[in-house]
Design a protein around this motif. Structure first.
Motif, PDB file in Angstrom:
ATOM      1  N   VAL A  71     -22.254   1.114   5.149  1.00  0.00           N
ATOM      2  CA  VAL A  71     -21.278   0.920   4.064  1.00  0.00           C
ATOM      3  C   VAL A  71     -21.553   1.713   2.802  1.00  0.00           C
ATOM      4  CG1 VAL A  71     -19.812  -0.694   2.586  1.00  0.00           C
ATOM      5  CG2 VAL A  71     -20.486  -1.153   5.088  1.00  0.00           C
ATOM      6  N   GLN A  72     -22.772   1.697   2.484  1.00  0.00           N
ATOM      7  CA  GLN A  72     -23.492   2.253   1.157  1.00  0.00           C
ATOM      8  C   GLN A  72     -23.247   3.701   1.195  1.00  0.00           C
ATOM      9  OE1 GLN A  72     -26.780   0.817  -0.903  1.00  0.00           O
ATOM     10  NE2 GLN A  72     -27.025  -1.154   0.547  1.00  0.00           N
ATOM     11  N   LYS A  73     -23.781   4.132   2.648  1.00  0.00           N
ATOM     12  CA  LYS A  73     -23.369   5.689   2.607  1.00  0.00           C
ATOM     13  C   LYS A  73     -22.141   6.272   2.423  1.00  0.00           C
ATOM     14  CE  LYS A  73     -25.063   9.845   3.477  1.00  0.00           C
ATOM     15  NZ  LYS A  73     -25.931  10.358   2.594  1.00  0.00           N
ATOM     16  N   LEU A  74     -21.327   5.424   3.280  1.00  0.00           N
ATOM     17  CA  LEU A  74     -19.926   5.397   3.080  1.00  0.00           C
ATOM     18  C   LEU A  74     -19.298   5.857   1.677  1.00  0.00           C
ATOM     19  CD1 LEU A  74     -17.429   6.297   5.116  1.00  0.00           C
ATOM     20  CD2 LEU A  74     -16.921   3.966   4.736  1.00  0.00           C
ATOM     21  N   LEU A  75     -19.872   4.678   0.926  1.00  0.00           N
ATOM     22  CA  LEU A  75     -19.225   4.972  -0.403  1.00  0.00           C
ATOM     23  C   LEU A  75     -19.715   5.903  -1.233  1.00  0.00           C
ATOM     24  CD1 LEU A  75     -19.541   1.239  -1.289  1.00  0.00           C
ATOM     25  CD2 LEU A  75     -17.504   2.310  -1.324  1.00  0.00           C
ATOM     26  N   GLU A  76     -21.100   6.320  -0.907  1.00  0.00           N
ATOM     27  CA  GLU A  76     -21.696   7.457  -1.690  1.00  0.00           C
ATOM     28  C   GLU A  76     -20.835   8.777  -1.451  1.00  0.00           C
ATOM     29  OE1 GLU A  76     -25.713   7.614  -0.225  1.00  0.00           O
ATOM     30  OE2 GLU A  76     -26.300   5.867  -1.148  1.00  0.00           O
ATOM     31  N   ILE A  77     -20.521   8.966  -0.234  1.00  0.00           N
ATOM     32  CA  ILE A  77     -19.754  10.236   0.074  1.00  0.00           C
ATOM     33  C   ILE A  77     -18.311  10.043  -0.105  1.00  0.00           C
ATOM     34  CG2 ILE A  77     -21.679  10.856   1.742  1.00  0.00           C
ATOM     35  CD1 ILE A  77     -19.527  10.186   3.903  1.00  0.00           C
ATOM     36  N   ALA A  78     -17.944   9.006  -0.470  1.00  0.00           N
ATOM     37  CA  ALA A  78     -16.450   9.037  -0.813  1.00  0.00           C
ATOM     38  C   ALA A  78     -16.034   9.632  -2.082  1.00  0.00           C
ATOM     39  CB  ALA A  78     -16.079   7.660  -0.718  1.00  0.00           C
ATOM     40  N   GLY A  79     -14.795   9.771  -2.333  1.00  0.00           N
ATOM     41  CA  GLY A  79     -14.303  10.403  -3.493  1.00  0.00           C
ATOM     42  C   GLY A  79     -14.102   9.365  -4.764  1.00  0.00           C
ATOM     43  N   THR A  80     -13.672   9.771  -5.909  1.00  0.00           N
ATOM     44  CA  THR A  80     -13.240   8.850  -6.851  1.00  0.00           C
ATOM     45  C   THR A  80     -12.604   7.846  -6.327  1.00  0.00           C
ATOM     46  OG1 THR A  80     -11.549  10.285  -7.627  1.00  0.00           O
ATOM     47  CG2 THR A  80     -13.828  10.700  -8.414  1.00  0.00           C
ATOM     48  N   PRO A  81     -12.687   6.600  -7.094  1.00  0.00           N
ATOM     49  CA  PRO A  81     -11.990   5.375  -6.859  1.00  0.00           C
ATOM     50  C   PRO A  81     -10.444   5.601  -7.218  1.00  0.00           C
ATOM     51  CG  PRO A  81     -13.431   4.913  -8.731  1.00  0.00           C
ATOM     52  CD  PRO A  81     -13.772   6.369  -8.103  1.00  0.00           C
ATOM     53  N   PHE A  82      -9.703   5.073  -6.430  1.00  0.00           N
ATOM     54  CA  PHE A  82      -8.072   5.210  -6.914  1.00  0.00           C
ATOM     55  C   PHE A  82      -7.730   4.194  -8.004  1.00  0.00           C
ATOM     56  CE2 PHE A  82      -7.251   5.438  -2.142  1.00  0.00           C
ATOM     57  CZ  PHE A  82      -7.369   6.954  -2.109  1.00  0.00           C
ATOM     58  N   VAL A  83      -8.704   3.168  -8.386  1.00  0.00           N
ATOM     59  CA  VAL A  83      -8.381   2.423  -9.610  1.00  0.00           C
ATOM     60  C   VAL A  83      -9.629   2.111 -10.104  1.00  0.00           C
ATOM     61  CG1 VAL A  83      -7.585   0.072 -10.236  1.00  0.00           C
ATOM     62  CG2 VAL A  83      -6.896   1.157  -8.158  1.00  0.00           C
ATOM     63  N   ARG A  84      -9.720   2.461 -11.497  1.00  0.00           N
ATOM     64  CA  ARG A  84     -10.793   2.648 -12.350  1.00  0.00           C
ATOM     65  C   ARG A  84     -11.179   0.951 -12.682  1.00  0.00           C
ATOM     66  NH1 ARG A  84     -13.234   7.416 -11.892  1.00  0.00           N
ATOM     67  NH2 ARG A  84     -11.849   9.280 -12.084  1.00  0.00           N
ATOM     68  N   ASP A  85     -10.300   0.249 -12.705  1.00  0.00           N
ATOM     69  CA  ASP A  85     -10.657  -1.098 -12.914  1.00  0.00           C
ATOM     70  C   ASP A  85     -11.009  -1.733 -11.730  1.00  0.00           C
ATOM     71  OD1 ASP A  85     -10.822  -3.815 -13.718  1.00  0.00           O
ATOM     72  OD2 ASP A  85      -8.779  -4.151 -14.212  1.00  0.00           O
ATOM     73  N   ILE A  86     -12.501  -2.198 -11.658  1.00  0.00           N
ATOM     74  CA  ILE A  86     -13.138  -2.567 -10.487  1.00  0.00           C
ATOM     75  C   ILE A  86     -12.689  -3.885  -9.990  1.00  0.00           C
ATOM     76  CG2 ILE A  86     -14.691  -0.753 -10.644  1.00  0.00           C
ATOM     77  CD1 ILE A  86     -16.873  -2.961 -11.387  1.00  0.00           C
ATOM     78  N   GLU A  87     -12.170  -4.738 -11.098  1.00  0.00           N
ATOM     79  CA  GLU A  87     -12.186  -6.293 -10.804  1.00  0.00           C
ATOM     80  C   GLU A  87     -10.946  -6.425  -9.618  1.00  0.00           C
ATOM     81  OE1 GLU A  87     -13.072  -8.740 -12.414  1.00  0.00           O
ATOM     82  OE2 GLU A  87     -14.234  -7.346 -13.907  1.00  0.00           O
ATOM     83  N   CYS A  88     -11.398  -7.190  -9.027  1.00  0.00           N
ATOM     84  CA  CYS A  88     -10.804  -7.529  -7.589  1.00  0.00           C
ATOM     85  C   CYS A  88     -10.661  -8.996  -7.288  1.00  0.00           C
ATOM     86  CB  CYS A  88     -11.422  -6.877  -6.212  1.00  0.00           C
ATOM     87  SG  CYS A  88     -10.998  -7.088  -4.882  1.00  0.00           S
ATOM     88  N   SER A  89      -9.527  -9.600  -7.380  1.00  0.00           N
ATOM     89  CA  SER A  89      -9.121 -10.890  -7.131  1.00  0.00           C
ATOM     90  C   SER A  89      -8.179 -11.165  -5.931  1.00  0.00           C
ATOM     91  CB  SER A  89      -9.108 -11.756  -8.465  1.00  0.00           C
ATOM     92  OG  SER A  89      -7.891 -11.185  -9.011  1.00  0.00           O
ATOM     93  N   ILE A  90      -8.335 -10.797  -4.763  1.00  0.00           N
ATOM     94  CA  ILE A  90      -7.235 -10.769  -3.884  1.00  0.00           C
ATOM     95  C   ILE A  90      -7.438 -12.139  -3.031  1.00  0.00           C
ATOM     96  CG2 ILE A  90      -6.095  -9.601  -2.056  1.00  0.00           C
ATOM     97  CD1 ILE A  90      -7.407  -7.173  -2.968  1.00  0.00           C
ATOM     98  N   GLU A  91      -6.837 -13.108  -3.324  1.00  0.00           N
ATOM     99  CA  GLU A  91      -6.880 -14.201  -2.573  1.00  0.00           C
ATOM    100  C   GLU A  91      -6.611 -14.396  -0.937  1.00  0.00           C
ATOM    101  OE1 GLU A  91      -8.197 -16.883  -3.977  1.00  0.00           O
ATOM    102  OE2 GLU A  91      -8.399 -15.991  -5.806  1.00  0.00           O
ATOM    103  N   SER A  92      -5.908 -13.384  -0.446  1.00  0.00           N
ATOM    104  CA  SER A  92      -5.313 -13.071   0.696  1.00  0.00           C
ATOM    105  C   SER A  92      -6.385 -12.508   1.513  1.00  0.00           C
ATOM    106  CB  SER A  92      -4.219 -12.491   0.921  1.00  0.00           C
ATOM    107  OG  SER A  92      -4.298 -10.942   0.243  1.00  0.00           O
ATOM    108  N   LEU A  93      -7.687 -12.313   0.955  1.00  0.00           N
ATOM    109  CA  LEU A  93      -8.935 -11.758   1.754  1.00  0.00           C
ATOM    110  C   LEU A  93      -9.466 -12.779   2.332  1.00  0.00           C
ATOM    111  CD1 LEU A  93     -10.091  -8.411   0.002  1.00  0.00           C
ATOM    112  CD2 LEU A  93      -8.462  -8.725   1.870  1.00  0.00           C
ATOM    113  N   ASP A  94      -9.284 -14.111   1.804  1.00  0.00           N
ATOM    114  CA  ASP A  94     -10.231 -15.129   2.293  1.00  0.00           C
ATOM    115  C   ASP A  94     -10.129 -15.588   3.556  1.00  0.00           C
ATOM    116  OD1 ASP A  94     -11.093 -15.297  -0.575  1.00  0.00           O
ATOM    117  OD2 ASP A  94      -9.661 -17.010  -1.115  1.00  0.00           O
ATOM    118  N   HIS A  95      -8.808 -15.396   4.323  1.00  0.00           N
ATOM    119  CA  HIS A  95      -8.719 -15.765   5.515  1.00  0.00           C
ATOM    120  C   HIS A  95      -9.329 -14.815   6.572  1.00  0.00           C
ATOM    121  CE1 HIS A  95      -5.496 -12.702   5.337  1.00  0.00           C
ATOM    122  NE2 HIS A  95      -5.389 -12.751   6.713  1.00  0.00           N
ATOM    123  N   LEU A  96      -9.885 -13.863   6.327  1.00  0.00           N
ATOM    124  CA  LEU A  96     -10.542 -12.667   6.801  1.00  0.00           C
ATOM    125  C   LEU A  96     -12.075 -12.971   7.173  1.00  0.00           C
ATOM    126  CD1 LEU A  96      -8.907  -9.470   5.478  1.00  0.00           C
ATOM    127  CD2 LEU A  96      -7.908 -10.794   7.582  1.00  0.00           C
ATOM    128  N   GLY A  97     -12.459 -14.106   6.637  1.00  0.00           N
ATOM    129  CA  GLY A  97     -14.000 -14.471   6.761  1.00  0.00           C
ATOM    130  C   GLY A  97     -14.720 -13.505   6.216  1.00  0.00           C
TER     131      GLY A  97
END
Length: 210
Positions: free
Chosen positions: A5-31
């Motif tokens: 995962v770290q390597k994939l992030l290293e070779i990926a392009g610039t982020p779509f969203v500059r604000d890295i805050e992430c608070s998506i409650e709907s991800l909780d059910h994905l364990g």
């Protein structure tokens, strides 16, 4: 976070969203997979990889990409699959709009032409490892590269759709692909998948770009 995962992030392009805050409650059910997706978004909030052949959706919708919540809403494109996509949560897609999704604690590909789900990994780390080892097969990189050399870069929200779908005998060639808005692509192929699901070979279907 694992090395793949770290390597994939290293070779990926610039982020779509500059604000890295992430608070998506709907991800909780994905364990644990949901936790891993959160970790990725906290590092890079949505991105392209392999010359845009792979898109990892950001936490929120922006001009360049749909966000996770909206993309997975039941009334966007999933409605056109009429139940076939109800139990999946999509977090990434390849150049053909094929969805990488979570279903029942596993990661798999949601085949957009048929509505079938095929398990490929049990964790995001395993999925990322598969991406790095066989990104061409997993994302359609080679064809995407050749297509963009000939016709120009894909628009941010566009994917490549087969003019004659593979499931209807279409060829895997540059001439059989056209760039299409990703939402339009999903709605069109959702209509196709609904028609052909569980039909015997040789049945007639109507294919129309929506």
């Amino acid at each position: 976070m694992g090395p793949s995962v770290q390597k994939l992030l290293e070779i990926a392009g610039t982020p779509f969203v500059r604000d890295i805050e992430c608070s998506i409650e709907s991800l909780d059910h994905l364990g644990e997979i949901g936790t891993s997706i959160r970790d990725v978004l906290a590092r890079k909030n949505g991105f392209f990889c392999f010359e845009s052949a792979l898109r990892f959706f950001p936490s929120v919708t922006v001009e360049t990409s749909w966000g996770l919540a909206e993309w997975n809403s039941s009334d966007l494109w999933k409605a056109d699959y009429r139940g076939l996509a109800n139990n999946i949560f999509c977090f990434a897609e390849d150049v053909f709009g094929q969805q990488f999704a979570v279903c029942e604690g596993k990661i798999g590909t949601f085949e957009v032409e048929t509505g079938d789900f095929r398990t490929v990994a049990l964790s995001l780390e395993e999925w990322a490892s598969m991406m790095l080892l066989d990104y061409n097969q997993m994302t359609g990189f080679s064809l995407a590269h050749e297509w963009q050399v000939r016709y120009g870069p894909l628009r941010p929200r566009h994917r490549l759709m087969a003019k004659t779908p593979f499931v209807l005998g279409g060829e895997y060639s540059l001439e059989n692909f056209a760039a299409l808005d990703s939402l339009q692509l999903m709605k069109t192929l959702g209509n196709l998948a609904h028609q052909i699901h569980a039909l015997p070979d040789g049945s007639k279907v109507k294919f129309k770009v929506i």
